[in-house]
Every structure is written in structure tokens, then in C-alpha cells.
Design an enzyme around this catalytic site. Sequence first.
Site, PDB file in Angstrom:
ATOM      1  N   ASP A 259       0.822  -1.087   0.119  1.00  0.00           N
ATOM      2  CA  ASP A 259      -0.002  -0.084  -0.025  1.00  0.00           C
ATOM      3  C   ASP A 259       0.724   1.168   0.036  1.00  0.00           C
ATOM      4  OD1 ASP A 259      -2.104   1.846  -0.026  1.00  0.00           O
ATOM      5  OD2 ASP A 259      -3.118   0.721   1.638  1.00  0.00           O
TER       6      ASP A 259
HETATM    7  C1  BGC Z   1      -5.164   3.390   0.328  1.00  0.00           C
HETATM    8  C2  BGC Z   1      -5.143   2.247  -0.828  1.00  0.00           C
HETATM    9  C3  BGC Z   1      -5.199   2.817  -2.125  1.00  0.00           C
HETATM   10  C4  BGC Z   1      -3.868   3.651  -2.248  1.00  0.00           C
HETATM   11  C5  BGC Z   1      -3.708   4.304  -3.709  1.00  0.00           C
HETATM   12  C6  BGC Z   1      -3.847   4.069   0.202  1.00  0.00           C
HETATM   13  O1  BGC Z   1      -3.478   5.221   0.747  1.00  0.00           O
HETATM   14  O2  BGC Z   1      -5.157   2.631   1.565  1.00  0.00           O
HETATM   15  O3  BGC Z   1      -6.541   1.631  -0.621  1.00  0.00           O
HETATM   16  O4  BGC Z   1      -5.307   1.794  -3.067  1.00  0.00           O
HETATM   17  O5  BGC Z   1      -3.685   4.512  -1.007  1.00  0.00           O
HETATM   18  O6  BGC Z   1      -4.366   5.152  -3.865  1.00  0.00           O
END
Ligand code: BGC
Length: 745
Positions: A259
Site C-alpha cells: 500500500d
Molecule cells: C489506500 C489504498 C489505495 C492507495 C492508492 C492508500 O492510501 O490505503 O486503498 O489503493 O492509497 O491510492
Amino acid sequence: MKGKVDRLMAEMTLAEKIGQLNLLPAGEGLVTGAAQATTLAQRLAAGQVGAVFGTKSLASARAMQERAIAGSRLGIPLFFAEDVIHGHRTIFPLPVALACSWDVGLIEKTAAFAAAEASAEGQHVVFSPMIDIARDPRWGRVAESPGEDPLLASRIAVAMTRGLQGPDMLAPGRVAACLKHFVAYGATQSGRDYDNASLAWEDLLGIYLPPFAAGCEAGAACVMASFNAVNKVPMHAHAPLIEGWLRGRNGFDGLVVSDYTGVKELTAHRLGPAPVAVVRALFAGIDMDMVGEDYLRELPTLAEAGIDAPEAGLALSSAAIRDLTDRACRRVLTLKERLGLLDDPFRGLGATGAAPKRQAGRKLARRAAAQSVVLLKNNAVLPLSSKARVALVGPFARDRRNMLGTWSVSGNADDVVSLDEAVAALTGKAPRTAWGVNIVEEPWLEQRLNVHGVTVEHDARSEAELIEEALAVARQADVIVVTVGEAKEHAGESSSCLSPDLPAPHHRLIAALKQTGKPVVVVVFAGRPLALGGAAEVADALLYAWHGGVAGPEGVADILFGAATPSGRLCVTLPAHPGEVPLSYAEEPTGRPYRGHFQKFLTGWLDLPDTARRYPFGFGLGYSEVRYGTPSLSVTVAAADDRVVLTVRVQNAGPREATETVQLYASDPVARITRPARFLIDFQQVTLAAGECREVSFQIDADQFRYPIAPSLEAAEWVRDPGLVQLHVGPNSRDTQSLDLTWLA
Ligand code: BGC
């Protein structure tokens, strides 16, 4: 004969392999406002990017792909990814709302539509579905989740994966799915976002992992790790869960991405400095590093020198680190091969992306919105007559912006038809509207919105003046529809809240309106299950409408005036009081079980005498009366390999069509460990014409009663005990009829 991936792997240098592991945001694109090359442009020119997420147009994706191919000695293309959580341009209801439809066919259609819109803009992968079980309404990401139940969530995981990927991921209009967040992100401490989860391995295996198993089985190409730790090990370093369970036991052979800065955050988790974090993550099976660039920075040296960090209990040779780098790179290339990009680097980036028709999307979104609405109470007020004089009050009466809900990154509030417009279009008559109260009444909420850079529509008048205006409108009406709830920024990532209940001014508004003596219909727009407290008692009718997307208000209008019949069922328990969270219908019984009201020495709360005001999981009303006959079983004693059939007659005894979700729960009165009081094992949705009667049958087999025993993750086994089980069938998790069934050894 060697495949393309093997040939590339044989030719690539270490630096080229490391470059493939870098997953960067599109950000400003290739040039800044001052026409200077951005970091992304520089990285692309140096062959140091494997994939890019968040491009906002086909043209920019194409330009980046050209740059990437020119910058890569072997011409290796990027893949493009985006957060497509509940629609891309056409925003559907929030995932938690869609889950309340219990209509997996509908959910699959919304995912397919979103995939088509995203792929028309050059996306190859979407960071979706989010399949974290959520039982704590304080956690803001409940909004993105499929709710509290593993079986419903698993079916949704399959539906979403199928909708996104289709039978063939390479077919036009399809994209690769990325299951997230792996795992137990919804079990974080006190509902605080990013916090850690400590839970029994049995709960992990029985509650949080099944949706991932189901999504993998449906062929999801990608998985994203979660920010939290599970039982002391941050997920970005959790080798036993990623390499061990996900790939080893569960057979996943796709790509695992971090993530956002998840690798870097291992240092804040106190696992060690960047080199340790990188080795831990790579070893655990995180193939791509999103945003943080720690792989890019640290791996060249680590692959030369290895690591010996006794303070972190970590030592690995340079050869081992090179092998891990190879493993990760091979997985990135394999996904690119599966996406067809090694054959055609511009696949999906042609000049004319064939976007699906927006009108078809709107139609689907309106249907989805109506099906996501849950009717919780109706004292014969709804549906409203189109002739009724309606006062439409409260902060969402004319709102567009909040209707999109959280994670609607490519949505546009201008596409939303507001509730007053929707009512006017449906009835041919504009309702009288009044603001009622501001959405944001407390300074901390306002501050919160400022953090998000949002300008809140704000009325400088006092609450008393606003309520007076609402009352003036209400007095001239036959019926009052009052809209209450929370703003879209109140739910979502980094939006946990201490007390998931209706804001106090909204209660005051409802109470003031009730004083008029006119029927009051309360419509709740929210991203999480809120404790409604007294509002539920005061309301003459109560609709839980969530944040319903571009056509959310139209779906609500359809329900209000009977153009659609309510069929939504809660996918989460609505608490009676915010202090009783986390909660679920599937809680385990204690030695002193709660008996419907608080008594000394029984499980419960002194200051919550009665939890009967909870709205149970699976609950929802319609406009008709559906009656259940007495259920029966094909046999009451079954051999282990028998297939038992449970049959129940459901009759629509009312004057209107009804869609009924017949729910089948089970419980296990004697087991080796504590088990949920009851657990959903199947459900079926039937649409019955007025007066129609139908037999609904469920096939039941012994495997549905297997449960995990896990002194450790590695020693986990799924067991099944012969003997008595109970089956409970009915319209929700509470109002069921029970049957006994005995499984022979
Ligand atoms: C979130 C994810 C997301 C990623 C990219 C993160 O902060 O937890 O769910 O896919 O950002 O935007």
C-alpha cells in the site's frame, strides 16, 4: 521453449529488475507547471518504473508509456492502475451500500461498467475490490467494505472480481482486479485507521481471510497488503501470511503490491531502518513498492552486500537478496504478460478508448442506488403519493457533493442529480426545501474538512434560525422528508471517529419537525452504520440511504414515491448506541449470555439496558408483507457426504411486488472452541409478484460447518464435528425459524 518472461529475466540487469518493482503515482505527470521534467519523467527515462497509478487521461498514459519504453533498454512497458472503488467516472453507491443490495449479479454489473470506463482511459489494473470485513463503525473505511459477514463478503469478492476481469482479462473493457487490503485491516484497534490488529488465528482464518480466498479462487490477478500489523507483525513484513498463507496454502500466483508507502512505514512500526524494512518486505512477498521508492534506493546496495542487522534479528546474503529481487520482478513481468502488454505495450492505450455509454451507467447507478437503500421503519407513511405536498429539509436536500461518497477519485459532483431535483422530476412538482442545519456543526468536524481541503457549504445563520426556516416549510406540507447523516469526508480513509452516531443538531432538527404533528420521514445519508438513537423512535419512516453515488438521490426518490420497491438488507449491524461497537450478529456467546435486557452478572452494559434498538444484520423492510411458511428438511439425520435440502415457502401477501432475501444461518451447539452465535451459510433473493408464493430451497452439505482450529497459523486445520447443528431461516439474522440437523460421523 523459453517464454517471454524467462527471456527478459535472462537479459535484464539487476538495476533493470529493481526498476520494475517501483510503483509510482502519476502526480503532475511528465512536466511541472514550469515545464520541468518531474521525478516521474526522470525515473521513466532511467527505466526505473514498473507501473504508474492515478493517470487522469488516456493521452497522459500514452505519453508515459512512450517515455517508459524509450527509457527501457529492453522496451518493457508500464502497466497503469487506478483506485476504482465504486465506479470510475460513473460513481455507484459506496461499497457498503451496494453490499446492502445483497444482489451479487447487480454488483458484478457495476464492477463491469466501472472496468469498461477505466479501461477506456488506459487503466490495466484497479485497486479494487476492497474486501476487508468491517465490524467497527468507528473505522472510516467501513464505507469501502462489503460489511461484517465473511460469506456475503466472499460472494461480493467473487462478483467484483468477475465483473472487473470478466472471463478473459484481455477482452476489451476488462481490467485486472487487486484484492485489498491483505489482511484484517478492519480489525484494527478501537477502529483507529492504520492501527494494529490482535486477534485469534481462528478469527483471522474464519472471518477475515475467506473473502481473499474467494477472490483468489475467482482469479484475481493482484493483492494489496494492508497498513496494519497482525498479531505483532506488520502486514508489509508478514511472510507467514503473504508467502505462507496467501501463496503457499491458498495458491495465489499473482502480484502483491504494497500500500501507499507501506514498505517505508515498517520503520515507523519500529522494525528497523530502510534497508531492514526493504528486506523484510521483499522477503514477506511484497513485489512492488508503492510511492516510497525504498526498493529503488536500497536494493542496489543490499543486492551487492547483503544485510547483517543483529539489532533487528536479520541477516541475509547478497545472493539471497538477488533471488528475492528476481522473484518479485518475475511476478511483475508475469502480470504484464497476462495483461497482454509484453505482446502489445500500447494495449488499451489506443487513440479511441471505447468508453461505455454514460446513459447506461446512469440507469444502472439509479437501480443500484434504489437497491442499496434499506427501509428500517415504516408506519404506513411510505410510499408517498406524488400528489402529497412534501417538505424536503436538512443538509442533504439539495446536496450533490456528499452523494459521491469517499473514494470517488474520478467522479464529478456535477453529475449528481440532487434529491430536490430528483423528487421534482419524479412527481412533476418541486418540493419546498430548507437547509435545516449545517452538515458541519462542530468545530472539529469543520477542521477535519479543512484538512481535506474541502470548502463546506456553510450558512452563517444560527441553528435556531435554520430550524425555524425548516419549520416554516414543514408547516405548509403534508409530509416532511428530513435528510440527516454525515459528510463524505466523515467516512473513508483516515476518517475514524470516536462516536459513530447522528450529529446532535440533526436530532434537534428531527425533534423540532416532529412537533408539527406531520409525518416525518428520516433519510440517513452516511458512509458508516450510525447509531440513530432516538431518531429511529421519532421517525414515522426511516430510510438508510448511505452515500449513493451519482444517482443516489434518484434512487431514494424512487423508493420514497414507490417507483422502486425497497429490497435492501443491512450488511452491517446498526448499533443502538455508539459505545457498543465493535459489534456483529455473529458474536460468540459467553458463559453468562445477554438475555435481551441488561441484568447484573450477565454480559452487557449497565447503561444500555436493552440492545433491542439495534437493527440486526440482514434486516430491511419492503412495501409488501412477505410471510414465511414452516421450513422443512429432506432428512434430519444425514451422512457426512449427504446433501440435505431445506425448503421454505415464502408468500408475498401484500399488494405490491416484493424482492425478498431469504437468509439461512447456522449454529453449532457443541464445538471444540467458542463459535459464533450464528453464522450465515447461504441466501437467495426472489422477486415475488403480489400474492405470489414460491418454494425456496437450499442445498446444505457438511463442509459448510467446517471451522478452523489454530494454535498457530502454521498449525491451523479446518475441522468438522459430527452431531447436532441448528439451521435458522428467515428474513434477517434475528427473526428466524430453527431446525435441528444431525450429521453422522
Ligand atoms: C489506500 C489504498 C489505495 C492507495 C492508492 C492508500 O492510501 O490505503 O486503498 O489503493 O492509497 O491510492
